[in-house]
Design a protein around this motif. Structure first.
Motif, PDB file in Angstrom:
ATOM      1  N   GLU A 169       0.878  -1.431  -0.096  1.00 13.33           N
ATOM      2  CA  GLU A 169       0.161  -0.052   0.210  1.00 13.33           C
ATOM      3  C   GLU A 169       0.830   1.225   0.020  1.00 13.33           C
ATOM      4  N   GLY A 194      -4.012  -0.449  -8.834  1.00 10.51           N
ATOM      5  CA  GLY A 194      -5.012   0.776  -8.403  1.00 10.51           C
ATOM      6  C   GLY A 194      -4.032   1.638  -7.503  1.00 10.51           C
ATOM      7  N   ARG A 195      -2.849   1.333  -7.324  1.00 13.23           N
ATOM      8  CA  ARG A 195      -2.114   2.364  -6.457  1.00 13.23           C
ATOM      9  C   ARG A 195      -1.971   3.633  -7.200  1.00 13.23           C
ATOM     10  N   ILE A 196      -1.715   4.570  -6.353  1.00  8.61           N
ATOM     11  CA  ILE A 196      -1.363   5.933  -6.520  1.00  8.61           C
ATOM     12  C   ILE A 196      -0.011   5.886  -7.046  1.00  8.61           C
ATOM     13  N   GLN A 244      -1.248  13.033  -1.074  1.00  8.94           N
ATOM     14  CA  GLN A 244      -1.445  11.893  -1.820  1.00  8.94           C
ATOM     15  C   GLN A 244      -1.406  10.353  -1.003  1.00  8.94           C
ATOM     16  N   GLU A 287      -4.858  10.236   0.710  1.00  7.77           N
ATOM     17  CA  GLU A 287      -5.848   9.800  -0.018  1.00  7.77           C
ATOM     18  C   GLU A 287      -5.577   8.133  -0.404  1.00  7.77           C
ATOM     19  N   ALA A 288      -4.344   7.905  -0.323  1.00  9.82           N
ATOM     20  CA  ALA A 288      -4.047   6.352  -0.632  1.00  9.82           C
ATOM     21  C   ALA A 288      -4.511   5.600   0.684  1.00  9.82           C
ATOM     22  N   ARG A 312      -6.983   6.551   2.526  1.00  5.76           N
ATOM     23  CA  ARG A 312      -8.573   6.360   2.582  1.00  5.76           C
ATOM     24  C   ARG A 312      -9.138   5.252   1.496  1.00  5.76           C
ATOM     25  N   LEU A 313      -8.431   5.194   0.456  1.00  2.00           N
ATOM     26  CA  LEU A 313      -8.612   4.493  -0.656  1.00  2.00           C
ATOM     27  C   LEU A 313      -8.532   2.789   0.174  1.00  2.00           C
ATOM     28  N   ALA A 314      -7.505   2.653   0.814  1.00  2.00           N
ATOM     29  CA  ALA A 314      -7.195   1.368   0.932  1.00  2.00           C
ATOM     30  C   ALA A 314      -7.962   0.978   2.558  1.00  2.00           C
TER      31      ALA A 314
END
Length: 331
Positions: free
Chosen positions: A50, A84-86, A322, A325-326, A328-330
């Motif tokens: 992640e 889907g990684r930033i 960023q 945000e990563a 939050r997505l994970a």
């Protein structure tokens, strides 16, 4: 690795360029680790860790013995993107980093003007013939399609002078991708170019660079000899004034907006864009460096060092957002 333990992963092949970023990450309290792609093994059937992946692969990696680092990076970026990684400066940025010809196509598509350029396979006879047909009587600039730092950029007063160079050029000076570019020499009123720095596709500051000592314009301290000078072969003496100076007035708003729009369209997040003004004041853009470095002395002189208005500071702040945000997505 859980979302709580996500990090900023800095993809690179040259650890000498990392200390300024490490200091900025430390000031911001950001967790990070390097991902050195001068070599590596990756299980593509497993998901990546992640976090945020910041690509700093350089077009000049082959000059440090890492001939296939860019190709390895392309594979890693595809793997990261598939999961889907930033990725900051993802596949589109790498594609422009390793090809000036593709840079010029993208710049022109964005409404920017580039110097007249002819692309040639690296056979000396073909290069010389193209110079005589397109740039006679001269001068003409020769540069590799894949370079970095201004490496290999040479100015010749005539096609005959270019021919003499090509006749005795060492094999190791041949372009790594087999492509030479011949380009118009732009006569500027002053021997300077401007490098505009962007983070998160938005303008940070602009640096004026004295070109009297040659074309190798790497601003990083590790490139410096004497006063921030990257040697350029049989170049004139280093100018007494600082070679890199931040412009307090920045660049004009229409140009800034056009360059930001170009980065949005090209999918490039972090870059130094170099341009020159000709005698008529026209702006010609000739380089997009997605592995941008910053000059500490210039930032210190401008009062930016250690702040979020510095290059490393702006980059740390952007990557920190960023990373949030990563997470939050994970989650």
């Amino acid at each position: 690795m859980t979302a709580q333990h996500a990090k900023i992963h800095v993809i690179h092949e040259n650890p000498a360029w990392l200390p300024p970023l490490a200091e900025a990450f430390g000031r911001a309290g950001l967790p990070w680790q390097e991902l050195d792609l001068s070599r590596g093994t990756f299980d593509l059937s497993s998901p990546p860790p992640e976090g945020v992946f910041y690509n700093r692969m350089s077009a000049s990696s082959h000059t440090r013995g890492h001939r296939y680092a860019a190709e390895l990076t392309a594979g890693v970026l595809a793997w990261l993107t598939r999961h889907g990684r930033i990725v900051v400066n993802g596949p589109a940025a790498l594609d422009l980093e390793i090809s000036k010809a593709r840079q010029y196509a993208a710049l022109e598509a964005g409404g920017l003007v580039v110097p007249r350029t002819v692309m040639v396979r690296d056979e000396a006879e073909a290069v010389l013939d193209a110079a005589r047909r397109h740039f006679a009587p001269g001068p003409v600039i020769l540069k590799p399609n894949r370079g970095g730092k201004g490496l290999g950029v040479r100015l010749f007063p005539s096609a005959d002078a270019l021919g003499a160079y090509l006749a005795d050029a060492p094999v190791e000076e041949a372009p790594v991708d087999g492509i030479w570019l011949l380009q118009d020499y732009v006569r500027a009123p002053r021997p300077v170019i401007t490098r505009a720095e962007f983070v998160g596709r938005r303008f940070v500051y602009a640096v004026e660079v004295d070109t009297t000592a040659g074309f190798e314009l790497c601003p990083a301290d590790v490139c410096a000899v004497g006063d921030a000078f990257c040697p350029a072969g049989d170049a004139p003496a280093v100018p007494a004034a600082p070679r890199f100076a931040i412009l307090p007035e920045g660049i004009e708003a229409p140009l800034r907006q056009k360059l930001e729009a170009f980065l949005d369209r090209a999918g490039v997040d972090v870059a130094g864009i170099e341009f020159i003004r000709d005698a008529a004041g026209q702006v010609l853009v000739y380089d997009v460096n997605t592995n941008t470095n910053y000059n500490a002395a210039a930032e210190e002189a401008a009062g930016l060092a250690g702040t979020e208005r510095s290059g490393p500071g702006a980059l740390a702040a952007f990557l920190g957002r960023q990373l949030g945000e990563a997470g939050r997505l994970a989650a």
